[in-house]
Every structure is written in C-alpha cells, then in structure tokens.
Design a protein around this motif. Sequence first.
Motif, PDB file in Angstrom:
ATOM      1  N   ASP A 240       0.826  -1.215   0.000  1.00  0.00           N
ATOM      2  CA  ASP A 240       0.000   0.000   0.000  1.00  0.00           C
ATOM      3  C   ASP A 240       0.853   1.255   0.000  1.00  0.00           C
ATOM      4  O   ASP A 240       0.526   2.259   0.645  1.00  0.00           O
ATOM      5  CB  ASP A 240      -0.952   0.021   1.212  1.00  0.00           C
ATOM      6  N   GLY A 241       1.946   1.220  -0.775  1.00  0.00           N
ATOM      7  CA  GLY A 241       2.779   2.402  -0.923  1.00  0.00           C
ATOM      8  C   GLY A 241       2.177   3.356  -1.934  1.00  0.00           C
ATOM      9  O   GLY A 241       1.032   3.182  -2.369  1.00  0.00           O
ATOM     10  N   PRO A 242       2.907   4.406  -2.339  1.00  0.00           N
ATOM     11  CA  PRO A 242       2.392   5.355  -3.337  1.00  0.00           C
ATOM     12  C   PRO A 242       1.932   4.626  -4.602  1.00  0.00           C
ATOM     13  O   PRO A 242       2.660   3.802  -5.158  1.00  0.00           O
ATOM     14  CB  PRO A 242       3.612   6.241  -3.622  1.00  0.00           C
ATOM     15  N   GLY A 243       0.717   4.898  -5.002  1.00  0.00           N
ATOM     16  CA  GLY A 243       0.168   4.228  -6.182  1.00  0.00           C
ATOM     17  C   GLY A 243      -0.216   2.790  -5.926  1.00  0.00           C
ATOM     18  O   GLY A 243      -0.453   2.037  -6.872  1.00  0.00           O
ATOM     19  N   GLY A 244      -0.253   2.372  -4.641  1.00  0.00           N
ATOM     20  CA  GLY A 244      -0.636   1.003  -4.311  1.00  0.00           C
ATOM     21  C   GLY A 244       0.452  -0.024  -4.535  1.00  0.00           C
ATOM     22  O   GLY A 244       0.176  -1.227  -4.559  1.00  0.00           O
ATOM     23  N   ILE A 245       1.722   0.398  -4.664  1.00  0.00           N
ATOM     24  CA  ILE A 245       2.803  -0.543  -4.952  1.00  0.00           C
ATOM     25  C   ILE A 245       3.208  -1.319  -3.707  1.00  0.00           C
ATOM     26  O   ILE A 245       2.940  -0.904  -2.579  1.00  0.00           O
ATOM     27  CB  ILE A 245       4.037   0.175  -5.552  1.00  0.00           C
ATOM     28  N   THR A 246       3.865  -2.462  -3.914  1.00  0.00           N
ATOM     29  CA  THR A 246       4.411  -3.286  -2.838  1.00  0.00           C
ATOM     30  C   THR A 246       5.912  -3.453  -3.055  1.00  0.00           C
ATOM     31  O   THR A 246       6.419  -3.252  -4.166  1.00  0.00           O
ATOM     32  CB  THR A 246       3.754  -4.676  -2.793  1.00  0.00           C
ATOM     33  N   ALA A 247       6.631  -3.832  -1.995  1.00  0.00           N
ATOM     34  CA  ALA A 247       8.078  -4.039  -2.095  1.00  0.00           C
ATOM     35  C   ALA A 247       8.505  -5.050  -1.035  1.00  0.00           C
ATOM     36  O   ALA A 247       7.884  -5.181   0.012  1.00  0.00           O
ATOM     37  CB  ALA A 247       8.829  -2.718  -1.902  1.00  0.00           C
ATOM     38  N   GLY A 248       9.583  -5.749  -1.338  1.00  0.00           N
ATOM     39  CA  GLY A 248      10.125  -6.718  -0.387  1.00  0.00           C
ATOM     40  C   GLY A 248       9.840  -8.141  -0.817  1.00  0.00           C
ATOM     41  O   GLY A 248       9.342  -8.378  -1.925  1.00  0.00           O
TER      42      GLY A 248
ATOM     43  N   GLY B  56      15.825   3.219  -4.192  1.00  0.00           N
ATOM     44  CA  GLY B  56      14.868   3.892  -5.059  1.00  0.00           C
ATOM     45  C   GLY B  56      13.447   3.953  -4.552  1.00  0.00           C
ATOM     46  O   GLY B  56      12.572   4.504  -5.233  1.00  0.00           O
ATOM     47  N   LEU B  57      13.178   3.442  -3.367  1.00  0.00           N
ATOM     48  CA  LEU B  57      11.803   3.430  -2.860  1.00  0.00           C
ATOM     49  C   LEU B  57      11.327   4.844  -2.552  1.00  0.00           C
ATOM     50  O   LEU B  57      12.058   5.637  -1.958  1.00  0.00           O
ATOM     51  CB  LEU B  57      11.707   2.581  -1.597  1.00  0.00           C
ATOM     52  N   PRO B  58      10.074   5.190  -2.935  1.00  0.00           N
ATOM     53  CA  PRO B  58       9.529   6.501  -2.556  1.00  0.00           C
ATOM     54  C   PRO B  58       9.246   6.575  -1.068  1.00  0.00           C
ATOM     55  O   PRO B  58       9.195   5.557  -0.378  1.00  0.00           O
ATOM     56  CB  PRO B  58       8.239   6.584  -3.386  1.00  0.00           C
ATOM     57  N   ASP B  59       9.019   7.799  -0.590  1.00  0.00           N
ATOM     58  CA  ASP B  59       8.868   8.010   0.851  1.00  0.00           C
ATOM     59  C   ASP B  59       7.677   7.279   1.455  1.00  0.00           C
ATOM     60  O   ASP B  59       7.720   6.829   2.579  1.00  0.00           O
ATOM     61  CB  ASP B  59       8.743   9.507   1.147  1.00  0.00           C
ATOM     62  N   GLY B  60       6.592   7.169   0.749  1.00  0.00           N
ATOM     63  CA  GLY B  60       5.414   6.514   1.322  1.00  0.00           C
ATOM     64  C   GLY B  60       4.288   7.496   1.524  1.00  0.00           C
ATOM     65  O   GLY B  60       4.220   8.512   0.825  1.00  0.00           O
ATOM     66  N   PRO B  61       3.373   7.198   2.459  1.00  0.00           N
ATOM     67  CA  PRO B  61       3.439   6.179   3.516  1.00  0.00           C
ATOM     68  C   PRO B  61       3.312   4.749   2.998  1.00  0.00           C
ATOM     69  O   PRO B  61       2.778   4.506   1.921  1.00  0.00           O
ATOM     70  CB  PRO B  61       2.254   6.537   4.421  1.00  0.00           C
ATOM     71  N   TRP B  62       3.818   3.798   3.817  1.00  0.00           N
ATOM     72  CA  TRP B  62       3.773   2.370   3.532  1.00  0.00           C
ATOM     73  C   TRP B  62       3.142   1.633   4.714  1.00  0.00           C
ATOM     74  O   TRP B  62       3.299   2.050   5.850  1.00  0.00           O
ATOM     75  CB  TRP B  62       5.177   1.802   3.340  1.00  0.00           C
ATOM     76  N   LYS B  63       2.510   0.513   4.420  1.00  0.00           N
ATOM     77  CA  LYS B  63       2.112  -0.434   5.463  1.00  0.00           C
ATOM     78  C   LYS B  63       3.244  -1.460   5.583  1.00  0.00           C
ATOM     79  O   LYS B  63       3.505  -2.202   4.623  1.00  0.00           O
ATOM     80  CB  LYS B  63       0.802  -1.129   5.102  1.00  0.00           C
ATOM     81  N   ALA B  64       3.919  -1.478   6.724  1.00  0.00           N
ATOM     82  CA  ALA B  64       5.075  -2.354   6.940  1.00  0.00           C
ATOM     83  C   ALA B  64       4.681  -3.523   7.830  1.00  0.00           C
ATOM     84  O   ALA B  64       4.002  -3.336   8.842  1.00  0.00           O
ATOM     85  CB  ALA B  64       6.228  -1.574   7.568  1.00  0.00           C
ATOM     86  N   ALA B  65       5.125  -4.723   7.458  1.00  0.00           N
ATOM     87  CA  ALA B  65       4.905  -5.928   8.269  1.00  0.00           C
ATOM     88  C   ALA B  65       6.266  -6.575   8.529  1.00  0.00           C
ATOM     89  O   ALA B  65       6.932  -7.024   7.598  1.00  0.00           O
ATOM     90  CB  ALA B  65       3.980  -6.906   7.564  1.00  0.00           C
TER      91      ALA B  65
ATOM     92  N   THR C 197       2.912  -4.941  12.641  1.00  0.00           N
ATOM     93  CA  THR C 197       2.616  -4.095  11.492  1.00  0.00           C
ATOM     94  C   THR C 197       2.509  -2.648  11.930  1.00  0.00           C
ATOM     95  O   THR C 197       2.136  -2.346  13.070  1.00  0.00           O
ATOM     96  CB  THR C 197       1.306  -4.526  10.812  1.00  0.00           C
ATOM     97  N   ALA C 198       2.843  -1.740  11.014  1.00  0.00           N
ATOM     98  CA  ALA C 198       2.770  -0.312  11.307  1.00  0.00           C
ATOM     99  C   ALA C 198       2.805   0.454   9.996  1.00  0.00           C
ATOM    100  O   ALA C 198       3.216  -0.066   8.950  1.00  0.00           O
ATOM    101  CB  ALA C 198       3.922   0.123  12.204  1.00  0.00           C
ATOM    102  N   THR C 199       2.365   1.712  10.043  1.00  0.00           N
ATOM    103  CA  THR C 199       2.489   2.613   8.899  1.00  0.00           C
ATOM    104  C   THR C 199       3.768   3.424   9.066  1.00  0.00           C
ATOM    105  O   THR C 199       3.972   4.053  10.113  1.00  0.00           O
ATOM    106  CB  THR C 199       1.280   3.547   8.805  1.00  0.00           C
TER     107      THR C 199
END
Length: 295
Positions: free
Chosen positions: A190-198, A223-232, A245-247
């Motif tokens: 749920d990063g910018p534009g709904g992208i995922t990473a990892g 290269g990852l954008p700032d976010g916000p991201w949902k991190a697990a 989990t956290a934002t």
Amino acid sequence: MGIRLLEAPVARRNDSRARMYIVDHLKPGTTIKRKVEISNKSSAPRRIDLYAAAAGIEDNAFAFAPMRTANELTRWTRVTPPSARLDPNSGAEAEITISVPRTARAGERYAVVWAESRVAPDATRNIGSVTRVGVRIYLDVGPGGEPVSDFAIEKMTGTRDKQGRPSVSAAVRNLGRRAVDLSGTLGLRDGPGGITAGPFRAAAGITLAPYGKGTVTVPLEPGLPDGPWKAALTLQSGTVQRTSTATVTLAGEKRTSHTLRYAAVAAAAALAAGAVALVVIRRRRRNSGQVSASG
C-alpha cells in the motif's frame, strides 16, 4: 577450515538455533555430550586445536573473548581430542562434554568451542596467522523446566540516512530469561500508487540478553519513494516468532531538504503565476476603461 554441530536434543529438532549452536537447559549436577565435525578444506595438511573459550553479550551482539579467555562455563567444558591433524580435504569428529556442578547457581552462560589452526612465521612468511571457527554455547542452568523464551516488537519507524538510503528500524524487547538471536524479514505494501516491495532481510548479528532491549534495522532499496507504507515485520529466534505491522514513511534529513527546496520552487512558481494574473487583470481593466471613454 570448518566446524559444525552434529547432534541436538530431540526436543529441539524444530529449533534452527539448536541445529547450529549448543542451546540447552540443564539442572545442576547434569552432564551432556555433543559431537561436532571439524574439516580441513585446504590443499595442505593442518593441525587443528580444539578448546572452549569465554563469550558474552555486549552491545546487543554475541561477543567472543580474546584467545583462550576462561569463564565459568569453559571450566565445565572439555573437548576430546584436544587437537587433530587433518589431511587436505578431510574431516574428523570430536566430542564436547559439559558437566555442570551440583553447586552451580541458576542463570544463562555463554562460551564458544573453537577449532583453531596456526601458521607460524618461516623463511617465506614474516608474519604468522591464526584462523579459528567456532560453535556457540548458550547454556541455562537451574532447577525445574527451561525458562520461557519470548520477545516483543514495540515500535517501527522509517528513515533515510544522509546519503538518502532508506531503512526501517524496530525497537525490540527480550521478555524472557534466555538470550535471543533475531533474524527476519520486512514486507511493504500500500505504498504510493498502491505498490508493494520486499521482502527485505533484517541486518544480522542482533543478540539480546535476557530482559534486554535493542534495535533491529532492515535496509531497503534506495529507489523506494517516501510513502506512507504499510510495513509488516516478522522476527524469529529459534521457535519463537513474532510479527508486527505499522504505517511508516521513509523521509529523512536528505529527503526533507529536497522537499523544502521543491516547496520553495512551487511557492515561487505560484507567486510568479499570481503576478502574471494580476498584470492580465490590470490590462483588461485598462482596456475596458478606454472603450467606455471613447463610446
């Protein structure tokens, strides 16, 4: 040169730490034996010395004492044979015996069983060398059953360093009476534009002493954008696994300065656009006045 543990307690067959290290709980007056394999992977014969030396937990890392420093646990530990001569690309077995005195006080102790090879200076070498590899020992002593191992992930934050490299850090607290070696992975969604990473692997080498606390850091792709991201974040030590989990956002000093510069440029552009609009309005009013007068 190598050394690896060949035996582990049946009760710990699902414990990844117990397959690498000697991890056990013993009552005072108990003796255990563990076999290890030593190997010479070089093209020359080697004499390998085997011995136990002290270790501890310092600055949230498993720390090795210099040379043959002794402690209480090493005095309980014997390795047989104490040395072996191995042909090139060969191996041999050795046995570690740990005998806990009946008067031993309760608590966890640390040591390492080392396999050491020395090369002395000679006509072709001005400097000698010492190479050693080891198997850690985490031994808890006390009456009754083994103390519970547990830890908690208390807080996660994202940041960037001065070079713009992002990472996520987690504050972790050891809730038990046994040391924990932390490893794990982090996923972002749920990063910018709904992208995922990892998933991204946590930095290795974090060991928390009983009831200790520390920080686990997970390096991320630059290269990852700032976010916000949902991190697990999932961390594990032996059979104990915890997920939190956290934002998070990944902004830091370098990225913040960039953001301020972009904001200043945007503000300047807005002021310039406002000035242009004001000129256009004035011109229109002036032209309107000239038409009215001539009429």
